[in-house]
Design an enzyme around this catalytic site. Structure first.
Site, short mmCIF file in Angstrom:
data_model
loop_
_atom_site.label_atom_id
_atom_site.label_comp_id
_atom_site.label_asym_id
_atom_site.label_seq_id
_atom_site.Cartn_x
_atom_site.Cartn_y
_atom_site.Cartn_z
N GLU A 97 0.88 -1.18 0.00
CA GLU A 97 0.00 0.00 0.00
C GLU A 97 0.91 1.22 0.00
O GLU A 97 1.43 1.61 1.04
CB GLU A 97 -0.91 -0.02 1.24
CG GLU A 97 -1.75 -1.28 1.40
CD GLU A 97 -2.82 -1.42 0.32
OE1 GLU A 97 -3.26 -0.39 -0.24
OE2 GLU A 97 -3.23 -2.57 0.04
N CYS A 127 -2.22 9.61 2.83
CA CYS A 127 -1.77 9.05 1.55
C CYS A 127 -2.74 9.36 0.41
O CYS A 127 -2.31 9.51 -0.73
CB CYS A 127 -1.58 7.54 1.67
SG CYS A 127 -3.05 6.70 2.24
P1 NAD Z 1 8.23 4.52 5.03
O1 NAD Z 1 8.25 3.69 3.81
O2 NAD Z 1 9.38 5.41 5.35
O3 NAD Z 1 8.01 3.64 6.34
C1 NAD Z 1 6.98 2.68 6.45
C2 NAD Z 1 7.47 1.51 7.25
O4 NAD Z 1 8.61 0.92 6.64
C3 NAD Z 1 7.87 1.83 8.68
O5 NAD Z 1 7.34 0.84 9.53
C4 NAD Z 1 9.37 1.79 8.64
O6 NAD Z 1 9.94 1.37 9.87
C5 NAD Z 1 9.67 0.78 7.56
N1 NAD Z 1 10.92 1.07 6.87
C6 NAD Z 1 11.40 2.27 6.51
N2 NAD Z 1 12.57 2.16 5.84
C7 NAD Z 1 12.83 0.82 5.76
C8 NAD Z 1 13.87 0.05 5.19
N3 NAD Z 1 14.91 0.62 4.56
N4 NAD Z 1 13.80 -1.30 5.29
C9 NAD Z 1 12.77 -1.88 5.91
N5 NAD Z 1 11.74 -1.20 6.48
C10 NAD Z 1 11.78 0.13 6.42
O7 NAD Z 1 6.89 5.33 4.83
P2 NAD Z 1 6.32 6.40 5.76
O8 NAD Z 1 7.17 7.62 5.71
O9 NAD Z 1 6.00 5.82 7.11
O10 NAD Z 1 4.92 6.73 5.07
C11 NAD Z 1 4.77 7.68 4.07
C12 NAD Z 1 4.46 7.07 2.74
O11 NAD Z 1 3.52 6.03 2.88
C13 NAD Z 1 3.83 8.04 1.77
O12 NAD Z 1 4.34 7.80 0.49
C14 NAD Z 1 2.36 7.68 1.80
O13 NAD Z 1 1.64 8.03 0.66
C15 NAD Z 1 2.44 6.21 1.99
N6 NAD Z 1 1.22 5.72 2.60
C16 NAD Z 1 0.43 4.91 1.87
C17 NAD Z 1 -0.75 4.45 2.42
C18 NAD Z 1 -1.67 3.56 1.66
O14 NAD Z 1 -2.57 3.03 2.28
N7 NAD Z 1 -1.48 3.35 0.37
C19 NAD Z 1 -1.10 4.83 3.71
C20 NAD Z 1 -0.25 5.65 4.42
C21 NAD Z 1 0.92 6.10 3.87
#
Ligand code: NAD
Length: 458
Positions: free
Chosen positions: A211, A245
């Protein structure tokens, strides 16, 4: 950490193998317990989000808890029919036989949540996964630390770790977790990290639902109801400080109505958030300094037409509207994910559509228009995860609609029955009797047999 998570995962694996999580009564009990635990701890959950974002209890209920409660109630009510073995017809080639599809749980599931709606994005997938009969590990985002701790406390204090458990941590801990051969991984977050997750999952051939995010446009065409469009856009864009998002990332506005729309947007910001949104109870803060700095760099001061006040100590950024933006501007190079709303003007709808199609497929798209032909054109020509006509975000509030992206905005979907399906493998079975077997399927292959199967198979 590695040892601890290993122990929990081994326990979850053994528990799933014991078949106990497959029992529907058991699943319903877990869901009821989750509801009780969340309700009993609402104060703790509200306080945590206030600490993370200055988010009001109203908004925590509206955008997080209410959706989770609805999903739990729905799953409890519908589990019987969702999990029922489905009969389908067998066709002549399998005569006499019965065909059916069994929805079976994958096994041990990992849910990785994002920080912007930390409860909803971690717990909602877990509800679907539990309803489908899986065991679940939730790894919430470390950025919304208070929410992560609150979830870990209330879930780990109340659930057996072999059924549902929260493992906290950031990149390092997630990297360790991703080495485990989970049976399914459900990830919410950025497109960049989505690729890392998919790559790690491929080592174990683990199926994933991703997502993700991206830039979601809102098109406001010449005949839109401007007042209503402005009202809904302002609500949806600045909800959660723009950290949603599916918030409209930018506006594509028909030049004939732009002036009027901007005036209405300004009015609506004042109506909803007052003269100074810094003091509005309904206007949340940016999650941290890194994101604050990232957002500040996206603001071209020359192009601000509404707002502009910022305060790093408070992690506060005004609702800001930027005009005369082109696709080359800095603010158009990445998902904004903050309270900044750029306006791009168009004269020709075909041009606007071509611009969207030229870029990665959006998670959401919104169209404000009262012309059926325009509505049909946009829906038919542009691929995107989901969206709304004459509204924003509210597609999410209908659990009969699958929620998910397409292309760079994600794969797989959830909410309601779609969530149950995502966390289930659909096992196809044909059951035969022993009184008949078509002799003509066996060699030697003769002309006569070929004629016969041509007739039967078509
Ligand atoms: P992110 O990808 O930085 O982090 C999300 C998760 O991934 C966290 O739990 C984090 O600990 C983990 N993570 C981060 N870097 C990692 C790595 N290198 N290896 C493994 N795990 C890792 O995203 P975010 O900043 O938390 O969220 C923002 C983004 O998420 C935006 O692009 C937003 O649009 C999207 N989003 C999408 C939805 C949806 O339902 N489609 C909902 C909310 C947010």
């Amino acid at each position: 950490m590695e040892n601890n998570s290993n122990v929990i995962l081994k326990k979850q694996s053994a528990y799933f193998a014991s078949n106990q999580s497959k029992n529907t009564k058991f699943r319903i009990e877990q869901l009821k317990k989750l509801m009780r635990v969340l309700k009993a701890n609402e104060n703790l959950l509200n306080n945590a989000l206030y600490k993370d974002f200055k988010k009001s209890a109203f908004e925590t209920y509206e955008t997080e808890l209410a959706i989770i409660y609805h999903e739990i109630k729905l799953a409890i009510r519908k589990l019987g029919s969702w999990s029922k073995t489905k009969r389908v017809s067998s066709g002549l080639s399998n005569f006499p036989g019965k065909s059916f599809i069994i929805a079976e749980p994958y096994g041990n599931v990992l849910v990785i949540g994002a920080w912007n709606y930390p409860y909803q994005l971690s717990i909602l997938p877990a509800v679907s996964a539990l309803a489908a009969g899986n065991t679940v590990v939730i790894k919430p985002s470390e950025l919304s630390l208070n929410a992560s701790q609150a979830m870990a406390k209330i879930i780990n204090d109340n659930f057996e770790e072999e059924i549902l458990h929260v493992i906290e941590g950031g990149v390092e801990e997630t990297t360790v977790l991703l080495k485990h051969p989970f049976d399914f991984i459900f990830y919410t977050g950025s497109t960049a990290v989505g690729k890392i997750i998919m790559h790690a999952a491929s080592e174990n051939l683990t199926p994933v639902a991703l997502e993700l995010g991206g830039k979601s446009p809102a098109i406001i065409d010449a005949d839109a109801n401007i007042k209503m469009a402005a009202k809904r856009i302002v609500w949806g864009k600045f909800l959660n400080g723009g950290q949603t998002c599916v918030a409209p990332d930018y506006l594509l506005v028909h030049q004939s109505i732009k002036k009027e729309l901007i005036l209405e947007i300004e009015n609506q910001i004042k109506l909803i958030h007052g003269e100074n949104p810094m003091y509005s109870e309904a206007f949340v803060r940016i999650i941290n300094h890194r994101h604050f700095q990232r957002l500040i760099k996206l603001i071209d001061k020359e192009k601000i037409i509404i707002g502009g006040n910022t305060c790093e100590n408070e992690l506060y950024i005004d609702p800001i509207v930027l005009d005369n933006i082109s696709f080359d501007d800095e603010v158009m190079q990445e998902e904004i994910f903050g309270p900044i709303l750029p306006i791009i003007t168009y004269e020709d709808l075909d041009w606007a559509i071509a611009q969207i199609k030229d870029r990665p497929k959006p998670l959401a798209l919104y169209l404000f228009s009262n012309t059926k032909k325009v509505q049909q054109k946009v829906l038919q020509e542009i691929s995107f995860g989901g969206g709304a006509i004459n509204d924003v975000i509210m597609q999410l509030a209908n659990s009969k609609l699958p929620f998910g992206g397409v292309g760079h905005s994600g794969m797989g979907n959830y909410h309601g029955e779609y969530g149950f399906k995502t966390f289930s493998h659909h096992k196809s079975i044909i059951k035969k009797t022993n009184w008949f077997e078509p002799w003509f399927k066996y060699p030697p292959y003769t002309k006569g047999k070929l004629e016969l199967i041509r007739k039967i198979l078509g």
